[in-house]
Scaffold this motif. Structure first.
Motif, PDB file in Angstrom:
ATOM      1  N   LYS A 211     -12.950  -8.854  -8.288  1.00 40.33           N
ATOM      2  CA  LYS A 211     -12.786  -9.817  -7.204  1.00 40.33           C
ATOM      3  C   LYS A 211     -12.261 -11.158  -7.701  1.00 40.33           C
ATOM      4  N   GLU A 212     -12.569 -11.493  -8.956  1.00 37.42           N
ATOM      5  CA  GLU A 212     -12.153 -12.801  -9.458  1.00 37.42           C
ATOM      6  C   GLU A 212     -10.651 -12.882  -9.692  1.00 37.42           C
ATOM      7  N   ARG A 213      -9.969 -11.749  -9.664  1.00 34.89           N
ATOM      8  CA  ARG A 213      -8.523 -11.777  -9.910  1.00 34.89           C
ATOM      9  C   ARG A 213      -7.746 -12.374  -8.743  1.00 34.89           C
ATOM     10  N   GLY A 214      -8.351 -12.486  -7.616  1.00 32.11           N
ATOM     11  CA  GLY A 214      -7.642 -13.056  -6.475  1.00 32.11           C
ATOM     12  C   GLY A 214      -7.957 -12.309  -5.198  1.00 32.11           C
ATOM     13  N   ARG A 215      -7.139 -12.544  -4.193  1.00 35.87           N
ATOM     14  CA  ARG A 215      -7.316 -11.900  -2.896  1.00 35.87           C
ATOM     15  C   ARG A 215      -6.737 -10.489  -2.954  1.00 35.87           C
ATOM     16  N   TRP A 216      -7.524  -9.536  -2.457  1.00 34.82           N
ATOM     17  CA  TRP A 216      -7.121  -8.135  -2.507  1.00 34.82           C
ATOM     18  C   TRP A 216      -6.781  -7.634  -1.109  1.00 34.82           C
ATOM     19  N   MET A 217      -5.722  -6.859  -1.049  1.00 33.30           N
ATOM     20  CA  MET A 217      -5.363  -6.145   0.169  1.00 33.30           C
ATOM     21  C   MET A 217      -5.180  -4.676  -0.207  1.00 33.30           C
ATOM     22  N   VAL A 218      -5.555  -3.792   0.700  1.00 36.84           N
ATOM     23  CA  VAL A 218      -5.468  -2.357   0.420  1.00 36.84           C
ATOM     24  C   VAL A 218      -4.680  -1.682   1.534  1.00 36.84           C
ATOM     25  N   ASP A 224      -3.448  10.364  10.721  1.00 38.63           N
ATOM     26  CA  ASP A 224      -2.992  11.222  11.808  1.00 38.63           C
ATOM     27  C   ASP A 224      -1.481  11.421  11.810  1.00 38.63           C
ATOM     28  N   SER A 225      -0.833  11.025  10.726  1.00 37.12           N
ATOM     29  CA  SER A 225       0.607  11.229  10.627  1.00 37.12           C
ATOM     30  C   SER A 225       0.886  12.570   9.965  1.00 37.12           C
ATOM     31  N   PRO A 226       1.877  13.316  10.455  1.00 40.82           N
ATOM     32  CA  PRO A 226       2.211  14.585   9.805  1.00 40.82           C
ATOM     33  C   PRO A 226       2.842  14.386   8.432  1.00 40.82           C
ATOM     34  N   GLU A 227       3.295  13.157   8.142  1.00 42.05           N
ATOM     35  CA  GLU A 227       3.894  12.859   6.850  1.00 42.05           C
ATOM     36  C   GLU A 227       2.838  12.316   5.899  1.00 42.05           C
ATOM     37  N   CYS A 228       2.996  12.643   4.611  1.00 42.15           N
ATOM     38  CA  CYS A 228       2.091  12.069   3.614  1.00 42.15           C
ATOM     39  C   CYS A 228       2.335  10.574   3.457  1.00 42.15           C
ATOM     40  N   PHE A 229       3.601  10.162   3.613  1.00 45.70           N
ATOM     41  CA  PHE A 229       3.934   8.749   3.474  1.00 45.70           C
ATOM     42  C   PHE A 229       5.025   8.400   4.474  1.00 45.70           C
ATOM     43  N   SER A 230       4.815   7.309   5.205  1.00 44.96           N
ATOM     44  CA  SER A 230       5.797   6.848   6.178  1.00 44.96           C
ATOM     45  C   SER A 230       6.395   5.536   5.682  1.00 44.96           C
ATOM     46  N   ALA A 231       7.678   5.566   5.322  1.00 43.90           N
ATOM     47  CA  ALA A 231       8.340   4.366   4.807  1.00 43.90           C
ATOM     48  C   ALA A 231       8.387   3.271   5.866  1.00 43.90           C
ATOM     49  N   ALA A 232       8.639   3.650   7.123  1.00 43.73           N
ATOM     50  CA  ALA A 232       8.728   2.655   8.197  1.00 43.73           C
ATOM     51  C   ALA A 232       7.386   1.957   8.404  1.00 43.73           C
ATOM     52  N   HIS A 233       6.301   2.728   8.374  1.00 47.88           N
ATOM     53  CA  HIS A 233       4.966   2.142   8.544  1.00 47.88           C
ATOM     54  C   HIS A 233       4.651   1.196   7.389  1.00 47.88           C
ATOM     55  N   PHE A 234       5.011   1.592   6.180  1.00 45.74           N
ATOM     56  CA  PHE A 234       4.762   0.763   4.999  1.00 45.74           C
ATOM     57  C   PHE A 234       5.560  -0.536   5.072  1.00 45.74           C
ATOM     58  N   GLN A 235       6.804  -0.448   5.522  1.00 42.76           N
ATOM     59  CA  GLN A 235       7.633  -1.650   5.627  1.00 42.76           C
ATOM     60  C   GLN A 235       7.087  -2.608   6.679  1.00 42.76           C
ATOM     61  N   ARG A 236       6.605  -2.068   7.797  1.00 42.30           N
ATOM     62  CA  ARG A 236       5.997  -2.933   8.819  1.00 42.30           C
ATOM     63  C   ARG A 236       4.749  -3.612   8.272  1.00 42.30           C
ATOM     64  N   TYR A 237       3.996  -2.868   7.488  1.00 45.72           N
ATOM     65  CA  TYR A 237       2.782  -3.440   6.892  1.00 45.72           C
ATOM     66  C   TYR A 237       3.140  -4.594   5.956  1.00 45.72           C
ATOM     67  N   LEU A 238       4.150  -4.421   5.117  1.00 43.79           N
ATOM     68  CA  LEU A 238       4.557  -5.481   4.193  1.00 43.79           C
ATOM     69  C   LEU A 238       5.016  -6.720   4.957  1.00 43.79           C
ATOM     70  N   SER A 239       5.737  -6.512   6.049  1.00 44.57           N
ATOM     71  CA  SER A 239       6.180  -7.649   6.859  1.00 44.57           C
ATOM     72  C   SER A 239       4.982  -8.405   7.419  1.00 44.57           C
ATOM     73  N   GLY A 240       3.980  -7.656   7.876  1.00 41.01           N
ATOM     74  CA  GLY A 240       2.775  -8.292   8.400  1.00 41.01           C
ATOM     75  C   GLY A 240       2.017  -9.052   7.333  1.00 41.01           C
ATOM     76  N   VAL A 241       1.960  -8.495   6.129  1.00 39.54           N
ATOM     77  CA  VAL A 241       1.269  -9.168   5.021  1.00 39.54           C
ATOM     78  C   VAL A 241       1.956 -10.481   4.685  1.00 39.54           C
ATOM     79  N   LEU A 242       3.292 -10.461   4.614  1.00 37.81           N
ATOM     80  CA  LEU A 242       4.025 -11.680   4.273  1.00 37.81           C
ATOM     81  C   LEU A 242       3.841 -12.746   5.347  1.00 37.81           C
ATOM     82  N   GLN A 246       2.107 -16.369   4.700  1.00 34.97           N
ATOM     83  CA  GLN A 246       2.778 -17.644   4.948  1.00 34.97           C
ATOM     84  C   GLN A 246       1.945 -18.541   5.854  1.00 34.97           C
ATOM     85  N   ASN A 247       1.323 -17.958   6.871  1.00 38.51           N
ATOM     86  CA  ASN A 247       0.456 -18.742   7.756  1.00 38.51           C
ATOM     87  C   ASN A 247      -0.760 -19.266   7.007  1.00 38.51           C
ATOM     88  N   HIS A 248      -1.280 -18.436   6.104  1.00 41.34           N
ATOM     89  CA  HIS A 248      -2.462 -18.836   5.339  1.00 41.34           C
ATOM     90  C   HIS A 248      -2.115 -19.931   4.339  1.00 41.34           C
TER      91      HIS A 248
END
Length: 616
Positions: A211-218, A224-242, A246-248
């Motif tokens: 925890k001392e290394r900084g703020r963690w996000m997972v 419920d997705s038929p795909e093991c990995f969804s690139a579009a979902h991951f990209q939306r998540y990264l946009s939300g994180v950024l 920035q607001n923080h």
């Protein structure tokens, strides 16, 4: 040509250029590089002032204003220079300039390049045979070696190579230029592995322990997705994180800022290169430049690697691939380092990725600080050797995500079923343990290899996280800790009133949703069946005896008496049962059938809900 050394300068006489004198008044420094070896060409570098340019032939003009005089070893001028000039020039102080002996690291890039060309010429003249011809060609074409090196890199793929990466691939630099400071970027640590490899356990350990290394996000893929990995979902998540970052940052003091880290946990038949390309091809350049992959770690559970005999599960070796994966974390057999299965897998992985590090972490718990540093490295993925291997193994990975990872074979199906009613724990455990005995050989149709999700059992009010690995026949039932949970990804497409509470993900070959639902229905509370009415033929011997015991003292018809053990009629015939036994059995059947009819009526009045029926 001839070369003359004087105390105040140099005179060079050549039939093509005439006589050229270089006075020390026009020099700024004199350096000698000889590599401390008699097999290295001694190079005398003269840095001169711009005032000398007017007296030099145009071909001697250089951008850095220096001249190089090459002295080949074992030649007369080489011997004369060291015997007559070297000591006097080195100790000369009256002119203000003295000879300095320098090492290779103090030479400029252009000086190194020029000396390398002359050295190749000397080697060619000193050699013979085929090697001599090669060296002569190289000496005659100084840029040939650079061309061959460039051609070697560029011939791997038809796709372009990023300009910033070219010096790394040509081994001209070990640093990747970046416009954004590394401290301003969110470091991504990827943890991947096959289902059942305990990725989540390792993730939980890292978040708790560091925890001392900084703020963690997972980030975890949606179940419920038929795909093991969804690139579009991951990209939306990264946009939300950024955006959130920035607001923080606007509200946060620069003195209280902590480094941000993102753990990407991908448990399934996922290619790591797909995750890398999802970041590289993000449509928003700000997002792309705000994240950097630190290290890729693959979790391996030795008992969950083989489908049958020595047939590996799909994508196993791809998840340990050279150029992407820095560490392989073994989450079991940590105390049995000589176990044949562990040794065999380590040998196999080492053949696929010679530079990978092996880490032992029983149940995802890392015990050495050095191993934690490896897992959380911020630069392992950007290591020059890793990048060179990546361009070789995955051509086009950096250019518009054009590298195709390939399909999963044998095909694996991931089916997620949602429901909102509790299961029967005993029935569920029994059904899970019985799956392995029902395995079919190739093509493995209908085989269930992994079950994971969250359910509730009828004997408890707590939600339980389920993880069943059929290969190792291990079932984990862990109560979910109470606390806030992230929003469900399904809420975008479903009405909140119809949300179902529990889910299970089934992974296997050629699975069908209806078959999975039928299997799961058998683990829930079963609807009681209607009872059939009894007949004389359905009475058991024990029931008949019970009727006799209960009514053997009932009044006898005329002409019969009971002697204490048997019934005797007027003619002396003896019977073991009461003469009215038929009537007694009919009475018993009538009473029993009344109870059955009552039970069936009550059963009809009861409301029964299917496991997958929506709650109202």
């Amino acid at each position: 040509g001839k070369l003359y050394f004087f105390s105040d300068g140099i005179l060079f006489s050549d039939p093509h250029h005439g006589s050229i004198s270089i006075s020390k008044n026009h020099m700024t420094s004199i350096s000698l590089y000889d590599g401390d070896s008699t097999s290295i060409v001694a190079a005398l570098f003269i840095d001169f002032k711009s005032s000398l340019l007017a007296h030099l032939p145009i071909e001697f003009h250089a951008q850095d204003n220096f001249l190089m005089i090459a002295l080949f070893p074992k030649t007369k001028i080489y011997k004369a220079f060291y015997s007559q000039v070297f000591s006097s020039w080195k100790n000369q102080t009256n002119s203000g300039l003295s000879l300095r002996v320098v090492q290779e690291e103090f030479l400029s890039v252009e000086q190194k390049k020029l000396h390398s060309s002359v050295q190749k010429l000397f080697n060619a003249l000193s050699s013979s045979g085929e090697r001599c011809r090669e060296l002569k060609i190289s000496a005659a074409l100084p840029e040939l070696e650079r061309f061959v090196q460039h051609f070697t890199v560029s011939s791997v793929s038809h796709e372009p190579i990023m300009r910033a990466h070219l010096p790394i691939l040509l081994q001209q630099s070990e640093i990747i230029p970046d416009s954004k400071a590394e401290s301003d970027k969110v470091v991504i640590t990827i943890i991947t592995g096959l289902p059942g490899c305990r990725c989540s356990d390792l993730c939980a350990f890292l978040v708790t322990f560091n925890k001392e290394r900084g703020r963690w996000m997972v980030y975890r893929q949606t179940m419920d997705s038929p795909e093991c990995f969804s690139a579009a979902h991951f990209q939306r998540y990264l946009s939300g994180v950024l955006e959130a970052q920035q607001n923080h940052s606007v509200r946060q003091s620069p003195y209280t800022k902590k480094n941000k880290r993102l753990l990407v946990v991908l448990q399934g038949y996922t290619d790591v290169i797909d995750v890398v390309q999802a970041l590289q091809t993000h449509p928003d350049p700000d997002v792309k430049s705000s994240f950097v992959i630190g290290a890729v770690n693959t979790c391996v559970e030795p008992l969950s690697c083989y489908m049958e005999h020595r047939l590996l599960f799909p994508k196993f070796l791809d998840q340990c691939s050279q150029g992407l994966v820095s560490n392989v974390v073994f989450t079991s057999h940590a105390t049995e380092q000589k176990h044949p299965l562990l040794v065999q897998l380590q040998s196999l992985i080492r053949a696929a990725n010679p530079a990978v590090s092996f880490i032992l972490a029983e149940n995802g718990v890392v015990t050495r600080n050095e191993d934690i540093e490896l897992i959380l490295s911020e630069s392992s993925f950007s290591n020059p050797q890793m990048m060179r291997a990546r361009y070789l193994m995955y051509p086009g990975w950096q250019y518009e995500g054009k590298y195709g990872a390939g399909s999963v074979f044998p095909p694996m199906v991931q089916i997620c079923v949602w429901f909102n009613r509790p299961l029967e724990k005993t029935r569920f455990v029994t059904k899970c343990k019985a799956i392995k005995s029902l395995f079919k050989p190739s093509p493995f149709s209908g085989n269930i290899y992994h079950i994971m999700g969250k359910v509730k059992f009828s004997d408890s009010d707590k939600v339980v996280e389920v993880c069943h690995n059929t290969s190792s026949n291990s079932l984990s039932l862990v109560p979910v800790q109470e606390g806030p949970t992230p929003p469900d990804s399904r809420s975008d497409n479903r009405d909140c009133s119809s949300q179902q509470e529990f889910f299970l993900v089934f992974i296997g070959c050629s699975l069908k949703e209806e078959d999975i639902k039928d299997w799961l229905r058998e683990t829930a509370k079963q609807k009681p069946q209607r009872k059939a009415l009894k007949t004389r033929g359905m009475l058991t011997l024990q029931e008949i005896k019970n009727i006799h015991v209960k009514r053997h003292l009932d009044p006898l018809p005329a002409g019969y008496f009971y002697n204490g053990t048997q019934f005797v009629n007027f003619f002396g015939d003896k019977m073991d049962y009461h003469p009215l036994m038929d009537q007694f059995m009919n009475d018993y059947l009538e009473e029993a059938n009344r109870e059955i009819e009552k039970y069936n009526r009550e059963l009809e009045e009861q409301e029964y809900h299917d496991l997958f029926e929506q709650k109202t």
